[in-house]
Scaffold this motif. Structure first.
Motif, PDB file in Angstrom:
ATOM      1  N   LEU A   1       0.842  -1.202   0.000  1.00 16.99           N
ATOM      2  CA  LEU A   1       0.000   0.000   0.000  1.00 16.99           C
ATOM      3  C   LEU A   1       0.875   1.249   0.000  1.00 16.99           C
ATOM      4  N   GLU A   2       0.376   2.287  -0.670  1.00 14.63           N
ATOM      5  CA  GLU A   2       1.108   3.548  -0.759  1.00 14.63           C
ATOM      6  C   GLU A   2       0.645   4.520   0.311  1.00 14.63           C
ATOM      7  N   TYR A   3       1.613   5.265   0.853  1.00 14.11           N
ATOM      8  CA  TYR A   3       1.333   6.268   1.878  1.00 14.11           C
ATOM      9  C   TYR A   3       2.158   7.521   1.584  1.00 14.11           C
ATOM     10  N   ALA A   4       1.861   8.548   2.347  1.00 10.19           N
ATOM     11  CA  ALA A   4       2.672   9.773   2.294  1.00 10.19           C
ATOM     12  C   ALA A   4       3.560   9.803   3.528  1.00 10.19           C
ATOM     13  N   ALA A   5       4.857   9.972   3.325  1.00  9.72           N
ATOM     14  CA  ALA A   5       5.808  10.032   4.449  1.00  9.72           C
ATOM     15  C   ALA A   5       6.203  11.491   4.675  1.00  9.72           C
ATOM     16  N   LYS A   6       5.830  12.016   5.821  1.00  8.20           N
ATOM     17  CA  LYS A   6       6.164  13.406   6.172  1.00  8.20           C
ATOM     18  C   LYS A   6       7.400  13.396   7.063  1.00  8.20           C
ATOM     19  N   PHE A   7       8.517  13.912   6.527  1.00  7.65           N
ATOM     20  CA  PHE A   7       9.776  13.966   7.264  1.00  7.65           C
ATOM     21  C   PHE A   7       9.869  15.327   7.977  1.00  7.65           C
ATOM     22  N   ILE A   8       9.849  15.293   9.301  1.00  6.06           N
ATOM     23  CA  ILE A   8       9.927  16.522  10.098  1.00  6.06           C
ATOM     24  C   ILE A   8      11.326  16.618  10.690  1.00  6.06           C
ATOM     25  N   LYS A   9      12.034  17.679  10.342  1.00  6.71           N
ATOM     26  CA  LYS A   9      13.403  17.866  10.824  1.00  6.71           C
ATOM     27  C   LYS A   9      13.381  18.173  12.326  1.00  6.71           C
ATOM     28  N   LYS A  10      14.124  17.363  13.106  1.00  9.35           N
ATOM     29  CA  LYS A  10      14.163  17.558  14.558  1.00  9.35           C
ATOM     30  C   LYS A  10      15.134  18.681  14.920  1.00  9.35           C
TER      31      LYS A  10
ATOM     32  N   GLN B   1      -5.546  10.949  17.748  1.00 11.30           N
ATOM     33  CA  GLN B   1      -6.894  11.053  18.310  1.00 11.30           C
ATOM     34  C   GLN B   1      -7.980  11.121  17.240  1.00 11.30           C
ATOM     35  N   VAL B   2      -7.617  11.494  16.009  1.00  9.22           N
ATOM     36  CA  VAL B   2      -8.635  11.811  15.004  1.00  9.22           C
ATOM     37  C   VAL B   2      -8.842  10.657  14.030  1.00  9.22           C
ATOM     38  N   LEU B   3     -10.086  10.438  13.700  1.00  9.68           N
ATOM     39  CA  LEU B   3     -10.457   9.443  12.697  1.00  9.68           C
ATOM     40  C   LEU B   3     -11.779   9.891  12.090  1.00  9.68           C
ATOM     41  N   HIS B   4     -11.687  10.574  10.938  1.00  7.23           N
ATOM     42  CA  HIS B   4     -12.874  11.139  10.301  1.00  7.23           C
ATOM     43  C   HIS B   4     -12.651  11.159   8.789  1.00  7.23           C
ATOM     44  N   PRO B   5     -13.702  10.972   7.999  1.00  6.43           N
ATOM     45  CA  PRO B   5     -13.543  10.934   6.540  1.00  6.43           C
ATOM     46  C   PRO B   5     -12.938  12.188   5.937  1.00  6.43           C
ATOM     47  N   ASN B   6     -13.108  13.333   6.614  1.00  5.50           N
ATOM     48  CA  ASN B   6     -12.593  14.587   6.057  1.00  5.50           C
ATOM     49  C   ASN B   6     -11.302  15.057   6.725  1.00  5.50           C
ATOM     50  N   VAL B   7     -10.676  14.178   7.492  1.00  4.26           N
ATOM     51  CA  VAL B   7      -9.414  14.514   8.163  1.00  4.26           C
ATOM     52  C   VAL B   7      -8.390  13.443   7.809  1.00  4.26           C
ATOM     53  N   ILE B   8      -7.186  13.861   7.486  1.00  5.95           N
ATOM     54  CA  ILE B   8      -6.130  12.914   7.118  1.00  5.95           C
ATOM     55  C   ILE B   8      -5.861  11.951   8.271  1.00  5.95           C
ATOM     56  N   THR B   9      -5.499  10.719   7.940  1.00  7.02           N
ATOM     57  CA  THR B   9      -5.306   9.672   8.941  1.00  7.02           C
ATOM     58  C   THR B   9      -3.821   9.358   9.110  1.00  7.02           C
ATOM     59  N   LEU B  10      -3.409   9.186  10.367  1.00  7.14           N
ATOM     60  CA  LEU B  10      -2.034   8.791  10.676  1.00  7.14           C
ATOM     61  C   LEU B  10      -1.956   7.260  10.697  1.00  7.14           C
ATOM     62  N   HIS B  11      -0.997   6.709   9.950  1.00  8.52           N
ATOM     63  CA  HIS B  11      -0.840   5.248   9.879  1.00  8.52           C
ATOM     64  C   HIS B  11       0.270   4.750  10.804  1.00  8.52           C
ATOM     65  N   ASP B  12       1.378   5.465  10.864  1.00 10.87           N
ATOM     66  CA  ASP B  12       2.528   4.999  11.646  1.00 10.87           C
ATOM     67  C   ASP B  12       3.455   6.177  11.928  1.00 10.87           C
ATOM     68  N   VAL B  13       4.340   5.990  12.896  1.00  5.78           N
ATOM     69  CA  VAL B  13       5.329   7.019  13.245  1.00  5.78           C
ATOM     70  C   VAL B  13       6.648   6.321  13.558  1.00  5.78           C
ATOM     71  N   PHE B  14       7.735   6.855  13.052  1.00  6.16           N
ATOM     72  CA  PHE B  14       9.062   6.398  13.471  1.00  6.16           C
ATOM     73  C   PHE B  14      10.024   7.560  13.319  1.00  6.16           C
ATOM     74  N   GLU B  15      11.232   7.337  13.815  1.00  4.82           N
ATOM     75  CA  GLU B  15      12.214   8.415  13.733  1.00  4.82           C
ATOM     76  C   GLU B  15      13.603   7.855  13.476  1.00  4.82           C
ATOM     77  N   ASN B  16      14.438   8.703  12.882  1.00  8.10           N
ATOM     78  CA  ASN B  16      15.853   8.387  12.713  1.00  8.10           C
ATOM     79  C   ASN B  16      16.671   9.469  13.397  1.00  8.10           C
ATOM     80  N   ARG B  17      17.930   9.564  13.066  1.00  6.81           N
ATOM     81  CA  ARG B  17      18.808  10.494  13.782  1.00  6.81           C
ATOM     82  C   ARG B  17      18.393  11.952  13.594  1.00  6.81           C
ATOM     83  N   THR B  18      17.900  12.292  12.408  1.00 10.45           N
ATOM     84  CA  THR B  18      17.636  13.698  12.102  1.00 10.45           C
ATOM     85  C   THR B  18      16.153  14.048  11.990  1.00 10.45           C
ATOM     86  N   ASP B  19      15.299  13.043  11.719  1.00 15.14           N
ATOM     87  CA  ASP B  19      13.897  13.338  11.427  1.00 15.14           C
ATOM     88  C   ASP B  19      12.948  12.443  12.216  1.00 15.14           C
ATOM     89  N   VAL B  20      11.750  12.982  12.430  1.00 17.73           N
ATOM     90  CA  VAL B  20      10.613  12.154  12.833  1.00 17.73           C
ATOM     91  C   VAL B  20       9.747  11.998  11.589  1.00 17.73           C
TER      92      VAL B  20
END
Length: 476
Positions: free
Chosen positions: A35-44, A68-87
């Motif tokens: 499955l395809e997802y969008a990966a948002k890299f946030i610089k720590k 906390q959110v789960l609604h048809p008109n709100v984006i859904t979070l699937h997973d979270v992880f982090e590396n040395r520089t990004d979440v």
């Protein structure tokens, strides 16, 4: 936050979907499911003193809200992880693009279609506000379409980087957001609540129906001044085909006093949202629905996505879409460089300011310590002088005590000698008196009287002599 980066692969195209100051979004695929997802890299942010990157607290707040959110008109979070520089946030893939870009490609837009999109936005915001979550960054760029290849695409609200949970009794103030869409209370640094989102919805609706921005000025300062003054109007050039109910909906959202602004529930009950065609005038209901021209909206989206002059317009939007995107990337790169320069300049100025403050503080401390040291030296000398005087007084007192002791010993010796001498004299006198009594006889009354008078006189004499001797001795 787990470290599951290995279970996601970058999309084969490696196409960057979006980017911001400290975050980028890329398409990725989950290995196990495909499955395809969008990966948002946030610089720590690497340290508290640094201004580059996002603080841990802000990232965790965004993740907490998304969980906390789960609604048809709100984006859904699937997973979270982090590396040395990004979440990295693994989010639902929203591939339909921005709502305004989709509408700008249409030749015209009916008010009923516009209402259906605004209704979806309201539904998503209603869900958030029911959970006391304020988005604080509602703008066209954050209103996306799940899939644009259907008659009425599904709207998704994205980017919760500025979102906050509003707690009862807890005052929250901040200055953030995009100037064009922020509420007056944000500009004036007043307590913030869910009402700020409703103002942004009013601005979005205004632009959607007209292609013009209600408060946008030539400079950021002018835009903010227009917002605080609530300076806008419904120009006939832009709103000639717009219903009065739509204008009423906007008017009740663009209200400076938060208490008088429509709540999300009131907005959902507004006649413009609940009606299905009754928004047109009676003479118009027998004809086709009024079509709103999207030419100005197209111009608005082009201006937002590029650095070209605002009076540049294009007949064929599709033809220049790629050019606009490339120009936007170049412009963004320049903005990033400018921001980096500004950030470095700010850091240098902050360091200079800190150095000056520390230098002034150390100077004051040094003067204070020098004064205290001088005072301590003075007090030490004073104590040493008093100590010396006390030592001399002790020595003088000791010497006087020695002299008095010797005098007292001498007086005691004299007293003892005088006592022995008086004792001897008294014994002699007693013997004389005794012998006198024997000679005179015990029955002779005259002898007894004489004996008594003689004894009294003798004792008085001895007392006087003894007192004088003692006094004379004490005067020695």
């Amino acid at each position: 936050m787990n470290c599951g980066e290995a279970q996601y692969l970058p999309h084969l195209s490696h196409r960057l979907m979006a980017s911001g100051q400290f975050a980028i979004v890329k398409k990725c695929r989950e290995k196990s499911t495909g499955l395809e997802y969008a990966a948002k890299f946030i610089k720590k942010r690497q340290s508290r003193a640094s201004r580059r990157g996002v603080s841990r607290e802000e990232i965790e707040r965004e993740v907490s809200i998304l969980r906390q959110v789960l609604h048809p008109n709100v984006i859904t979070l699937h997973d979270v992880f982090e590396n040395r520089t990004d979440v990295v946030l693994i989010l639902e893939l929203v591939s339909g693009g921005e709502l305004f870009d989709f509408l700008a490609q249409k030749e015209s837009l009916s008010e009923e279609e516009a209402t259906s999109f605004i209704k979806q936005i309201l539904d998503g915001v209603n869900y958030l506000h029911a959970k006391k979550i304020a988005h604080f960054d509602l703008k066209p760029e954050n209103i996306m379409l799940l899939d644009k290849n259907i008659p009425i695409p599904h709207i998704k609200l994205i980017d919760f980087g500025l979102a906050h949970e509003i707690e009862d009794g807890v005052e929250f103030k901040n200055i953030f957001g995009t100037p064009e869409f922020v509420a007056p209370e944000i500009v004036n640094y007043e307590p913030l609540g869910l009402e700020a989102d409703m103002w942004s919805i009013g601005v979005i609706t205004y632009i959607l129906l007209s292609g013009a921005s209600p408060f946008l000025g030539d400079t950021k300062q002018e835009t903010l001044a227009n917002i605080t003054a609530v300076s806008y109007d419904f120009d006939e050039e832009f709103f000639s085909q717009t219903s009065e109910l739509a204008k009423d909906f906007i008017r009740k959202l663009l209200v400076k006093e938060t208490r008088k602004r429509l709540t999300i529930q009131e907005a959902l009950r507004h006649p413009w949202i609940t009606s299905k065609g009754e928004v047109r005038a009676p003479e118009q209901r027998k004809t086709e629905p009024t079509q709103l021209k999207t030419k100005r909206l197209r111009e608005y989206t082009l201006k937002c996505h590029s650095s070209m002059p605002p009076n540049n317009t294009y007949v064929n939007f599709e033809r220049f879409a790629r050019v606009v995107e490339d120009v936007a990337w170049v412009d963004q790169g320049c903005c990033v460089l400018a921001e980096a320069h500004d950030t470095i300049q700010d850091d240098v100025e902050a360091l200079v300011s800190i150095f000056n403050e520390k230098e002034a503080w150390y100077r004051e401390e040094r003067e204070s310590i020098r004064h205290n040291l001088s005072q301590l030296r003075y007090e030490f000398r004073k104590v040493e002088s008093l100590k010396k005087l006390l030592r001399e007084d002790i020595q003088a007192t000791g010497s006087s005590l020695g002299s008095m002791t010797r005098k007292l010993d001498h007086l005691q010796m004299q007293y003892e000698a005088l006592r022995q001498e008086l004792s001897a004299d008294l014994q002699w006198i007693q013997e004389r008196v005794g012998s006198f009594q024997l000679e005179s006889g015990s029955t002779d009354g005259l002898g007894s009287m004489f004996h008594w008078d003689a004894s009294e006189s003798l004792v008085e004499l001895l007392n006087r002599l003894g007192s004088k001797e003692v006094l004379a001795s004490l005067k020695l």
